[in-house]
Design a protein around this motif. Structure first.
Motif, PDB file in Angstrom:
ATOM      1  N   ARG A  19       0.818  -1.218   0.000  1.00  0.00           N
ATOM      2  CA  ARG A  19       0.000   0.000   0.000  1.00  0.00           C
ATOM      3  C   ARG A  19       0.847   1.261   0.000  1.00  0.00           C
ATOM      4  O   ARG A  19       0.421   2.311  -0.453  1.00  0.00           O
ATOM      5  N   LYS A  20       2.053   1.143   0.541  1.00  0.00           N
ATOM      6  CA  LYS A  20       2.927   2.312   0.651  1.00  0.00           C
ATOM      7  C   LYS A  20       4.344   1.910   0.268  1.00  0.00           C
ATOM      8  O   LYS A  20       4.721   0.745   0.346  1.00  0.00           O
ATOM      9  N   HIS A  21       5.111   2.900  -0.153  1.00  0.00           N
ATOM     10  CA  HIS A  21       6.515   2.695  -0.476  1.00  0.00           C
ATOM     11  C   HIS A  21       7.346   3.694   0.328  1.00  0.00           C
ATOM     12  O   HIS A  21       6.954   4.851   0.487  1.00  0.00           O
ATOM     13  N   TYR A  22       8.439   3.225   0.853  1.00  0.00           N
ATOM     14  CA  TYR A  22       9.303   4.081   1.659  1.00  0.00           C
ATOM     15  C   TYR A  22      10.676   4.187   0.991  1.00  0.00           C
ATOM     16  O   TYR A  22      11.203   3.200   0.485  1.00  0.00           O
ATOM     17  N   GLY A  23      11.214   5.379   0.999  1.00  0.00           N
ATOM     18  CA  GLY A  23      12.535   5.602   0.417  1.00  0.00           C
ATOM     19  C   GLY A  23      13.361   6.502   1.319  1.00  0.00           C
ATOM     20  O   GLY A  23      12.844   7.134   2.246  1.00  0.00           O
ATOM     21  N   VAL A  24      14.637   6.558   1.044  1.00  0.00           N
ATOM     22  CA  VAL A  24      15.546   7.396   1.822  1.00  0.00           C
ATOM     23  C   VAL A  24      16.207   8.391   0.883  1.00  0.00           C
ATOM     24  O   VAL A  24      16.789   8.006  -0.142  1.00  0.00           O
ATOM     25  N   LEU A  25      16.081   9.670   1.209  1.00  0.00           N
ATOM     26  CA  LEU A  25      16.704  10.707   0.405  1.00  0.00           C
ATOM     27  C   LEU A  25      18.186  10.766   0.737  1.00  0.00           C
ATOM     28  O   LEU A  25      18.576  10.819   1.900  1.00  0.00           O
ATOM     29  N   LEU A  26      19.050  10.730  -0.301  1.00  0.00           N
ATOM     30  CA  LEU A  26      20.484  10.799  -0.042  1.00  0.00           C
ATOM     31  C   LEU A  26      21.173  11.592  -1.158  1.00  0.00           C
ATOM     32  O   LEU A  26      20.591  11.859  -2.209  1.00  0.00           O
ATOM     33  N   SER A  27      22.377  11.970  -0.900  1.00  0.00           N
ATOM     34  CA  SER A  27      23.180  12.670  -1.912  1.00  0.00           C
ATOM     35  C   SER A  27      24.562  12.045  -1.948  1.00  0.00           C
ATOM     36  O   SER A  27      25.005  11.425  -0.981  1.00  0.00           O
ATOM     37  N   MET A  28      25.234  12.175  -3.076  1.00  0.00           N
ATOM     38  CA  MET A  28      26.584  11.622  -3.210  1.00  0.00           C
ATOM     39  C   MET A  28      27.441  12.556  -4.058  1.00  0.00           C
ATOM     40  O   MET A  28      26.912  13.447  -4.747  1.00  0.00           O
ATOM     41  N   LEU A  29      28.738  12.358  -3.987  1.00  0.00           N
ATOM     42  CA  LEU A  29      29.646  13.186  -4.774  1.00  0.00           C
ATOM     43  C   LEU A  29      29.443  12.933  -6.262  1.00  0.00           C
ATOM     44  O   LEU A  29      29.278  11.793  -6.698  1.00  0.00           O
ATOM     45  N   PHE A  30      29.423  14.030  -7.020  1.00  0.00           N
ATOM     46  CA  PHE A  30      29.248  13.929  -8.462  1.00  0.00           C
ATOM     47  C   PHE A  30      30.493  13.305  -9.098  1.00  0.00           C
ATOM     48  O   PHE A  30      31.618  13.718  -8.844  1.00  0.00           O
ATOM     49  N   ASP A  31      30.275  12.292  -9.956  1.00  0.00           N
ATOM     50  CA  ASP A  31      31.358  11.629 -10.684  1.00  0.00           C
ATOM     51  C   ASP A  31      31.033  11.742 -12.165  1.00  0.00           C
ATOM     52  O   ASP A  31      30.103  11.099 -12.657  1.00  0.00           O
ATOM     53  N   PRO A  32      31.787  12.560 -12.919  1.00  0.00           N
ATOM     54  CA  PRO A  32      31.476  12.763 -14.343  1.00  0.00           C
ATOM     55  C   PRO A  32      31.528  11.471 -15.160  1.00  0.00           C
ATOM     56  O   PRO A  32      30.904  11.380 -16.210  1.00  0.00           O
ATOM     57  N   ASN A  64      25.042  11.835 -15.000  1.00  0.00           N
ATOM     58  CA  ASN A  64      24.604  12.803 -16.000  1.00  0.00           C
ATOM     59  C   ASN A  64      24.856  14.207 -15.473  1.00  0.00           C
ATOM     60  O   ASN A  64      24.496  14.537 -14.353  1.00  0.00           O
ATOM     61  N   ILE A  65      25.452  15.050 -16.307  1.00  0.00           N
ATOM     62  CA  ILE A  65      25.818  16.407 -15.900  1.00  0.00           C
ATOM     63  C   ILE A  65      24.594  17.219 -15.473  1.00  0.00           C
ATOM     64  O   ILE A  65      24.664  18.110 -14.614  1.00  0.00           O
ATOM     65  N   THR A  66      23.405  16.879 -16.029  1.00  0.00           N
ATOM     66  CA  THR A  66      22.187  17.632 -15.695  1.00  0.00           C
ATOM     67  C   THR A  66      21.732  17.361 -14.268  1.00  0.00           C
ATOM     68  O   THR A  66      20.913  18.103 -13.719  1.00  0.00           O
ATOM     69  N   LYS A  67      22.235  16.276 -13.664  1.00  0.00           N
ATOM     70  CA  LYS A  67      21.846  15.920 -12.303  1.00  0.00           C
ATOM     71  C   LYS A  67      22.743  16.581 -11.255  1.00  0.00           C
ATOM     72  O   LYS A  67      22.492  16.465 -10.065  1.00  0.00           O
ATOM     73  N   ARG A  68      23.795  17.278 -11.713  1.00  0.00           N
ATOM     74  CA  ARG A  68      24.742  17.865 -10.787  1.00  0.00           C
ATOM     75  C   ARG A  68      24.130  19.080 -10.078  1.00  0.00           C
ATOM     76  O   ARG A  68      23.422  19.890 -10.685  1.00  0.00           O
ATOM     77  N   CYS A  69      24.373  19.198  -8.794  1.00  0.00           N
ATOM     78  CA  CYS A  69      23.908  20.372  -8.057  1.00  0.00           C
ATOM     79  C   CYS A  69      25.031  20.887  -7.161  1.00  0.00           C
ATOM     80  O   CYS A  69      25.877  20.115  -6.709  1.00  0.00           O
ATOM     81  N   GLU A  70      25.014  22.158  -6.935  1.00  0.00           N
ATOM     82  CA  GLU A  70      26.039  22.780  -6.108  1.00  0.00           C
ATOM     83  C   GLU A  70      25.588  22.742  -4.647  1.00  0.00           C
ATOM     84  O   GLU A  70      24.418  22.932  -4.333  1.00  0.00           O
ATOM     85  N   THR A  71      26.526  22.503  -3.745  1.00  0.00           N
ATOM     86  CA  THR A  71      26.167  22.466  -2.322  1.00  0.00           C
ATOM     87  C   THR A  71      26.688  23.700  -1.614  1.00  0.00           C
ATOM     88  O   THR A  71      27.568  24.393  -2.130  1.00  0.00           O
TER      89      THR A  71
END
Length: 426
Positions: free
Chosen positions: A402-415, A419-426
């Protein structure tokens, strides 16, 4: 007491009590481990003058405040004001009401009367010593569409009322309970491996649907859920709500300020709706206006046209129910063999005819026997399965999440990886 029951060890000897707490009517049933294939539906209820003055598979979910406490169910005089529909407010506390107590408190009060009557009925059937010496497990049914908060409110109220098991008090969705009972009692000719069924539990407050596919027939019936259960607040009490609004709009709020007038009209409709068909006799009410041609009143009588009754009162609710059934069929891949209608509203011939007309001719629309008590009997069967898997004739291999659970995470960008469009500045 049965000797076979006496020979069971203390861990094996158990009683299971199921509580179908409904919007308009509620039911009780019980089973015991010595006869796991049999569900005992409580069918005798207290009236104002007797402990078992009324015979019925269910009892009205209603309370009335009196000088020395409360009356409940069949104890309440037909002409008296009462608290009802408070179950729905557990899931929608913002809804309008004239109740002075919270839905949680009204639920606890009502369930406490059910608990007292359940104890009385069990002791009469099994003896007081058996009831007090045998562990009892409780199963409470809830609508499929309810939030976790509403389920918790129901469970808390039930346990405060006395329905608290020594181990765990179980909750089961109303359509799953109905499916357990109904699939167990279908004719063998209707069953077949890979066949899918939609169980539509149409009750007083909600209509809940669930779908199963048969995996195997022996050594016991095994099924899997094909899609998550769905539902909506389109039960038969919504017909009452629409009719009440209709007559108030037609004759004016002022005319219906007399509570006795309104109660008489609604009682007439309550009986009328059960057997409604467009070809049947129309509903006629006493309207104390003499003769009023504009409003259709003649000699203090008004008759509602059947086509108006169908289009204004029944159609919107029936269409919502059909929509839920079609949604289930679509989600299962349109491979459904039959739709099983259970619940009080599910016994309506008009509902069956409309559902049948809306679906493919290859889909059977069935109204199983004992459809009104399918939920409470199925809940007792569910409880026995929780006690011991071997007590169940039906096995559910899998359910749809009935429900789905996920965990929000971030990781270091590796070219090299990202994909370059997924890169964000911290």
């Amino acid at each position: 007491m049965d000797r076979a029951f006496q020979r069971l060890s203390i861990n094996e000897r158990r009683i299971v009590v199921s509580i179908d707490f409904g919007t308009t009517f509620s039911g009780l049933a019980w089973s015991e481990t010595k006869r796991p294939d049999h569900q005992n539906v409580i069918e005798n209820w207290p009236t104002a003058s007797a402990k078992e003055g009324k015979s019925s598979p269910k009892v009205p979910t209603e309370l009335r405040s009196v000088a020395n406490g409360f009356q409940w169910g069949f104890q309440i005089p037909s002409s008296a004001k009462r608290n009802k529909y408070f179950k729905l407010r557990l899931d929608d506390p913002s809804g309008s009401t004239t109740d002075t107590k919270s839905p949680e408190e009204l639920t606890r009060l009502y369930l406490s009367y059910l608990y007292t009557h359940m104890k009385y009925s069990l002791e009469k059937s099994l003896s007081a010593s058996t009831v007090w010496s045998t562990p009892i497990d409780y199963v409470i049914t809830v609508p499929a569409i309810w939030t976790e908060a509403a389920k918790q409110k129901t469970l808390t109220a039930a346990e405060k009322a006395g329905f608290k098991s020594s181990k765990k008090t179980y909750l089961v969705s109303e359509p799953e309970a109905a499916a357990i009972y109904t699939l167990n009692n279908l004719r063998s000719s209707t069953l077949g491996v890979q066949r899918s069924f939609v169980v539509c539990d149409a009750g007083g407050g909600t209509v809940d649907c669930i779908s199963y596919q048969i995996v195997k027939l022996s050594p016991r019936l095994t099924v899997k859920e094909t899609t998550k259960g769905t539902g909506a607040k389109c039960g038969s009490s919504m017909l009452n709500k629409r009719f009440r609004r209709y007559i108030k709009q037609k004759f004016g709020e002022e005319y219906w300020a007399d509570d006795d007038r309104l109660r008489e009209a609604m009682d007439k409709f309550e009986q009328f709706k059960k057997d409604f068909t467009p070809q049947g006799e129309p509903l006629s009410l006493r309207i104390e206006m003499g003769t009023n041609a504009k409003l259709g009143v003649r000699r203090n009588r008004w008759t509602m046209d059947q086509s108006e009754m169908e289009s204004k009162i029944f159609d919107p609710i029936i269409k919502d129910t059909i929509g839920l059934v079609k949604e289930q069929i679509s989600a299962t891949g349109n491979s459904v063999s039959a739709v099983l209608l259970v619940g009080g509203f599910g016994q309506s011939k008009y509902l069956k005819d409309r559902v049948k007309k809306a679906l493919s001719s290859s889909v059977q629309v069935l109204q199983p026997s004992n459809g009104w008590t399918a939920v409470v009997q199925g809940a007792a069967m569910f409880g026995l399965r929780c006690v011991n898997e071997n007590y169940s004739k039906l096995h559910v291999t899998s359910r749809t999440a009935r429900k789905h659970y996920g965990v929000l995470l971030s990781m270091l960008f590796d070219p090299a990886k990202h994909n370059i469009t997924k890169r964000c500045e911290t």
